[in-house]
Design a protein around this motif. Structure first.
Motif, PDB file in Angstrom:
ATOM      1  N   LYS A  60      50.458  47.655  39.591  1.00 45.23           N
ATOM      2  CA  LYS A  60      50.049  47.144  38.281  1.00 45.23           C
ATOM      3  C   LYS A  60      50.179  45.629  38.223  1.00 45.23           C
ATOM      4  CE  LYS A  60      51.068  51.199  35.469  1.00 45.23           C
ATOM      5  NZ  LYS A  60      51.918  51.748  34.413  1.00 45.23           N
ATOM      6  N   ALA A  61      51.253  45.076  38.783  1.00 47.06           N
ATOM      7  CA  ALA A  61      51.449  43.633  38.783  1.00 47.06           C
ATOM      8  C   ALA A  61      50.355  42.950  39.593  1.00 47.06           C
ATOM      9  CB  ALA A  61      52.824  43.287  39.332  1.00 47.06           C
ATOM     10  N   ASP A  62      49.970  43.526  40.741  1.00 46.82           N
ATOM     11  CA  ASP A  62      48.897  42.951  41.548  1.00 46.82           C
ATOM     12  C   ASP A  62      47.567  42.987  40.810  1.00 46.82           C
ATOM     13  OD1 ASP A  62      50.641  42.387  43.594  1.00 46.82           O
ATOM     14  OD2 ASP A  62      50.134  44.180  44.766  1.00 46.82           O
ATOM     15  N   ILE A  63      47.293  44.076  40.112  1.00 41.81           N
ATOM     16  CA  ILE A  63      46.041  44.183  39.355  1.00 41.81           C
ATOM     17  C   ILE A  63      46.030  43.170  38.223  1.00 41.81           C
ATOM     18  CG2 ILE A  63      44.731  45.693  37.807  1.00 41.81           C
ATOM     19  CD1 ILE A  63      45.579  48.029  39.607  1.00 41.81           C
ATOM     20  N   GLU A  64      47.136  43.015  37.520  1.00 43.33           N
ATOM     21  CA  GLU A  64      47.202  42.040  36.433  1.00 43.33           C
ATOM     22  C   GLU A  64      47.029  40.617  36.962  1.00 43.33           C
ATOM     23  OE1 GLU A  64      50.877  42.789  34.447  1.00 43.33           O
ATOM     24  OE2 GLU A  64      50.170  44.673  33.575  1.00 43.33           O
ATOM     25  N   SER A 106      45.381  39.745  39.657  1.00 39.36           N
ATOM     26  CA  SER A 106      43.974  39.592  40.040  1.00 39.36           C
ATOM     27  C   SER A 106      43.102  39.403  38.817  1.00 39.36           C
ATOM     28  CB  SER A 106      43.506  40.814  40.821  1.00 39.36           C
ATOM     29  OG  SER A 106      44.236  40.953  42.008  1.00 39.36           O
ATOM     30  N   ALA A 107      43.349  40.183  37.767  1.00 36.71           N
ATOM     31  CA  ALA A 107      42.554  40.058  36.546  1.00 36.71           C
ATOM     32  C   ALA A 107      42.754  38.693  35.911  1.00 36.71           C
ATOM     33  CB  ALA A 107      42.928  41.162  35.568  1.00 36.71           C
ATOM     34  N   LYS A 108      43.965  38.207  35.919  1.00 33.56           N
ATOM     35  CA  LYS A 108      44.251  36.886  35.354  1.00 33.56           C
ATOM     36  C   LYS A 108      43.559  35.794  36.163  1.00 33.56           C
ATOM     37  CE  LYS A 108      48.099  33.997  33.919  1.00 33.56           C
ATOM     38  NZ  LYS A 108      49.549  33.830  33.930  1.00 33.56           N
ATOM     39  N   ALA A 109      43.565  35.944  37.491  1.00 34.71           N
ATOM     40  CA  ALA A 109      42.913  34.950  38.340  1.00 34.71           C
ATOM     41  C   ALA A 109      41.412  34.939  38.119  1.00 34.71           C
ATOM     42  CB  ALA A 109      43.234  35.238  39.801  1.00 34.71           C
ATOM     43  N   SER A 122      38.785  35.674  43.307  1.00 34.02           N
ATOM     44  CA  SER A 122      38.785  37.042  42.808  1.00 34.02           C
ATOM     45  C   SER A 122      39.649  37.980  43.640  1.00 34.02           C
ATOM     46  CB  SER A 122      37.361  37.591  42.743  1.00 34.02           C
ATOM     47  OG  SER A 122      36.829  37.642  44.044  1.00 34.02           O
ATOM     48  N   THR A 123      40.031  37.554  44.818  1.00 35.80           N
ATOM     49  CA  THR A 123      40.891  38.394  45.644  1.00 35.80           C
ATOM     50  C   THR A 123      42.230  37.715  45.790  1.00 35.80           C
ATOM     51  OG1 THR A 123      40.066  37.362  47.648  1.00 35.80           O
ATOM     52  CG2 THR A 123      38.980  39.388  46.939  1.00 35.80           C
ATOM     53  N   PRO A 124      43.302  38.467  45.816  1.00 35.95           N
ATOM     54  CA  PRO A 124      44.613  37.842  45.993  1.00 35.95           C
ATOM     55  C   PRO A 124      44.724  37.249  47.391  1.00 35.95           C
ATOM     56  CG  PRO A 124      44.800  40.231  45.951  1.00 35.95           C
ATOM     57  CD  PRO A 124      43.394  39.892  45.619  1.00 35.95           C
ATOM     58  N   THR A 125      45.506  36.178  47.497  1.00 28.30           N
ATOM     59  CA  THR A 125      45.650  35.520  48.791  1.00 28.30           C
ATOM     60  C   THR A 125      46.494  36.361  49.736  1.00 28.30           C
ATOM     61  OG1 THR A 125      47.568  34.335  47.967  1.00 28.30           O
ATOM     62  CG2 THR A 125      45.431  33.224  47.793  1.00 28.30           C
ATOM     63  N   THR A 182      47.534  40.115  50.853  1.00 27.59           N
ATOM     64  CA  THR A 182      47.139  41.514  50.725  1.00 27.59           C
ATOM     65  C   THR A 182      48.383  42.391  50.806  1.00 27.59           C
ATOM     66  OG1 THR A 182      45.086  41.015  51.842  1.00 27.59           O
ATOM     67  CG2 THR A 182      45.698  43.324  51.675  1.00 27.59           C
ATOM     68  N   PRO A 183      48.651  43.175  49.756  1.00 30.58           N
ATOM     69  CA  PRO A 183      49.818  44.054  49.815  1.00 30.58           C
ATOM     70  C   PRO A 183      49.612  45.168  50.833  1.00 30.58           C
ATOM     71  CG  PRO A 183      48.788  44.110  47.632  1.00 30.58           C
ATOM     72  CD  PRO A 183      47.977  43.214  48.492  1.00 30.58           C
ATOM     73  N   ALA A 184      50.712  45.680  51.359  1.00 29.43           N
ATOM     74  CA  ALA A 184      50.667  46.715  52.388  1.00 29.43           C
ATOM     75  C   ALA A 184      50.125  48.026  51.852  1.00 29.43           C
ATOM     76  CB  ALA A 184      52.048  46.915  52.980  1.00 29.43           C
ATOM     77  N   VAL A 185      50.306  48.292  50.569  1.00 28.85           N
ATOM     78  CA  VAL A 185      49.852  49.571  50.037  1.00 28.85           C
ATOM     79  C   VAL A 185      48.342  49.634  49.910  1.00 28.85           C
ATOM     80  CG1 VAL A 185      51.921  50.238  48.801  1.00 28.85           C
ATOM     81  CG2 VAL A 185      50.303  48.716  47.723  1.00 28.85           C
ATOM     82  N   TYR A 186      47.689  48.500  49.773  1.00 25.83           N
ATOM     83  CA  TYR A 186      46.231  48.508  49.625  1.00 25.83           C
ATOM     84  C   TYR A 186      45.515  48.572  50.963  1.00 25.83           C
ATOM     85  CZ  TYR A 186      47.139  46.925  44.900  1.00 25.83           C
ATOM     86  OH  TYR A 186      47.585  46.812  43.627  1.00 25.83           O
TER      87      TYR A 186
END
Length: 148
Positions: free
Chosen positions: A98-102, A104-107, A114-117, A119-123
């Motif tokens: 949820k924190a990663d999605i928020e 990304s949406a804020k960015a 549009s993509t986080p710099t 990449t989390p391991a779960v994705y």
């Protein structure tokens, strides 16, 4: 029970006949049988009450065992057996997603990438976007011109 033989029983009957007399002997024997029945009934009742006390004591022990086992949490036991260190739980923690999605949406709303710099391991690795036009879902049937 008392181990009385025929000779002893004959002597008791002769003494009872002499003491009570032949006239009152049937009445005395019926009284004796009533007392024997009452004694057997009392003994039977006593035995059943003893059995009931034993049964209740066993039930009390079972009730205590159930109460002690009611504190048993199967979900926690399974979780501890599968993931004792909590490593899998931390990997699949939904609050991180949820924190990663928020973020990304804020960015995206602020006009940043549009993509986080990171990449989390779960994705897993980011997937390239498909820019091709979607294919026609239903091809035209040449035999039926109204199929479109």
């Amino acid at each position: 029970m008392f181990d009385i033989g025929w000779q002893e029983l004959f002597i008791i009957a002769a003494i009872a006949l002499i003491v009570v007399g032949p006239k009152d002997l049937p009445r005395v024997l019926s009284q004796i049988t009533k007392y024997i029945r009452k004694a057997r009934g009392i003994a039977r009742e006593f035995q059943s009450s003893i059995d009931e006390v034993v049964r209740q004591a066993d039930l009390e022990e079972i009730r205590k065992e159930v109460e002690t086992s009611s504190g048993f949490d199967l979900k926690d036991e399974i979780r501890n057996a599968i993931d004792p260190g909590g490593e899998m739980t931390r990997q699949f923690d939904i609050s991180d997603v949820k924190a990663d999605i928020e973020r990304s949406a804020k960015a995206v709303t602020e006009g940043q990438a549009s993509t986080p710099t990171e990449t989390p391991a779960v994705y897993g690795p980011p997937q390239p976007e498909d820019t091709t036009a979607p294919a026609d879902p239903l091809p035209a049937d040449p035999a039926n011109p109204q199929s479109r």
